[in-house]
Motif scaffolding. Structure first.
Motif, PDB file in Angstrom:
ATOM      1  N   ALA A  77       0.843  -1.186   0.000  1.00  0.00           N
ATOM      2  CA  ALA A  77       0.000   0.000   0.000  1.00  0.00           C
ATOM      3  C   ALA A  77       0.882   1.242   0.000  1.00  0.00           C
ATOM      4  N   VAL A  78       0.236   2.370  -0.181  1.00  0.00           N
ATOM      5  CA  VAL A  78       0.916   3.657  -0.079  1.00  0.00           C
ATOM      6  C   VAL A  78       0.118   4.540   0.862  1.00  0.00           C
ATOM      7  N   ALA A  79       0.790   5.531   1.391  1.00  0.00           N
ATOM      8  CA  ALA A  79       0.133   6.571   2.169  1.00  0.00           C
ATOM      9  C   ALA A  79       0.809   7.879   1.793  1.00  0.00           C
ATOM     10  N   ILE A  80       0.049   8.947   1.844  1.00  0.00           N
ATOM     11  CA  ILE A  80       0.610  10.248   1.488  1.00  0.00           C
ATOM     12  C   ILE A  80       0.240  11.272   2.550  1.00  0.00           C
ATOM     13  N   ILE A  81       1.204  12.118   2.860  1.00  0.00           N
ATOM     14  CA  ILE A  81       1.002  13.184   3.838  1.00  0.00           C
ATOM     15  C   ILE A  81       0.779  14.472   3.048  1.00  0.00           C
ATOM     16  N   PRO A  82      -0.478  14.896   2.912  1.00  0.00           N
ATOM     17  CA  PRO A  82      -0.745  16.146   2.194  1.00  0.00           C
ATOM     18  C   PRO A  82      -0.756  17.333   3.152  1.00  0.00           C
TER      19      PRO A  82
ATOM     20  N   ASP B  44       2.845  -9.674   5.276  1.00  0.00           N
ATOM     21  CA  ASP B  44       3.954  -9.130   4.499  1.00  0.00           C
ATOM     22  C   ASP B  44       3.649  -7.738   3.937  1.00  0.00           C
ATOM     23  N   GLU B  45       2.547  -7.100   4.385  1.00  0.00           N
ATOM     24  CA  GLU B  45       2.176  -5.780   3.872  1.00  0.00           C
ATOM     25  C   GLU B  45       3.265  -4.750   4.152  1.00  0.00           C
ATOM     26  N   ILE B  46       3.615  -4.001   3.104  1.00  0.00           N
ATOM     27  CA  ILE B  46       4.551  -2.888   3.219  1.00  0.00           C
ATOM     28  C   ILE B  46       3.819  -1.632   2.768  1.00  0.00           C
ATOM     29  N   ILE B  47       4.059  -0.527   3.464  1.00  0.00           N
ATOM     30  CA  ILE B  47       3.481   0.753   3.088  1.00  0.00           C
ATOM     31  C   ILE B  47       4.615   1.688   2.674  1.00  0.00           C
ATOM     32  N   TYR B  48       4.437   2.312   1.511  1.00  0.00           N
ATOM     33  CA  TYR B  48       5.363   3.326   1.006  1.00  0.00           C
ATOM     34  C   TYR B  48       4.765   4.684   1.357  1.00  0.00           C
ATOM     35  N   LEU B  49       5.544   5.524   2.025  1.00  0.00           N
ATOM     36  CA  LEU B  49       5.040   6.802   2.519  1.00  0.00           C
ATOM     37  C   LEU B  49       5.630   7.960   1.718  1.00  0.00           C
ATOM     38  N   TYR B  50       4.751   8.871   1.289  1.00  0.00           N
ATOM     39  CA  TYR B  50       5.135  10.061   0.532  1.00  0.00           C
ATOM     40  C   TYR B  50       4.590  11.289   1.231  1.00  0.00           C
TER      41      TYR B  50
END
Length: 181
Positions: A45-50, A118-124
């Protein structure tokens, strides 16, 4: 084999779902004994900090069925097959907030629950938001409300457990470490 490695003897998928698969592995432990491991397989998954022009974080408020409660979170979503994390982050930002950006910075990645998944989160992160002229559709089963909060306001929601997920808490700590107030 290193001193901690577990060698897979047998692996069986016991559930194939829309979001996750579950497998059960028989493993050889470092001491020679065997055990079973139940593993949740997730595509990531991804997450973003707006961060808005007025230096507030844009969050989404949504109901989380596994917890039976509403949480306040940073926008996030599942990686689609063949989709890069950057594309997913932009898609989720647009769908969930109605904003877009031409400038996203990769922050980090992390595993959510390495004991069983095994979930990995990519953070932007982005602080160059532009309002979309035409809103994107949310997923048909997704209902969110936007809220903008300062770091101090977000920390108060951590204390009341309205913000109660690790990706969002990580994001807030990250912004604080950069000196955001």
């Amino acid at each position: 084999m290193n001193q901690f490695e577990e060698k897979t003897i047998k692996s069986e998928t016991v559930f194939n779902g829309r979001i996750i698969d579950v497998q059960v592995d028989d493993v050889m432990l470092p001491n020679g004994k065997t055990s079973k491991r139940e593993i949740v397989k997730h595509p990531g998954a991804v997450a973003i900090i707006p961060v808005s022009k007025n230096n507030k974080i844009i969050f989404v408020k949504q109901y989380r069925k596994p917890l039976e409660k509403v949480l306040v979170e940073i926008p996030a979503g599942k990686l689609e097959e063949g989709e890069s994390p950057e594309i997913t982050a932009l898609r989720e930002l647009e769908e969930e907030t109605g904003f877009t950006t031409k400038n996203m910075n990769y922050v980090s990645s992390f595993y959510t629950s390495p004991g069983f998944a095994d979930e990995i989160i990519y953070l932007y992160e982005t602080n160059s938001l532009e309002k979309l002229t035409e809103l994107k559709e949310l997923d048909e089963d997704e209902f969110v409300e936007l809220i903008e909060l300062s770091i101090d306001e977000a920390e108060k929601l951590i204390a009341t457990q309205e913000i109660h997920d690790i990706k969002t808490i990580y994001a807030i700590l990250y912004l604080k470490s950069k000196g955001m107030k």
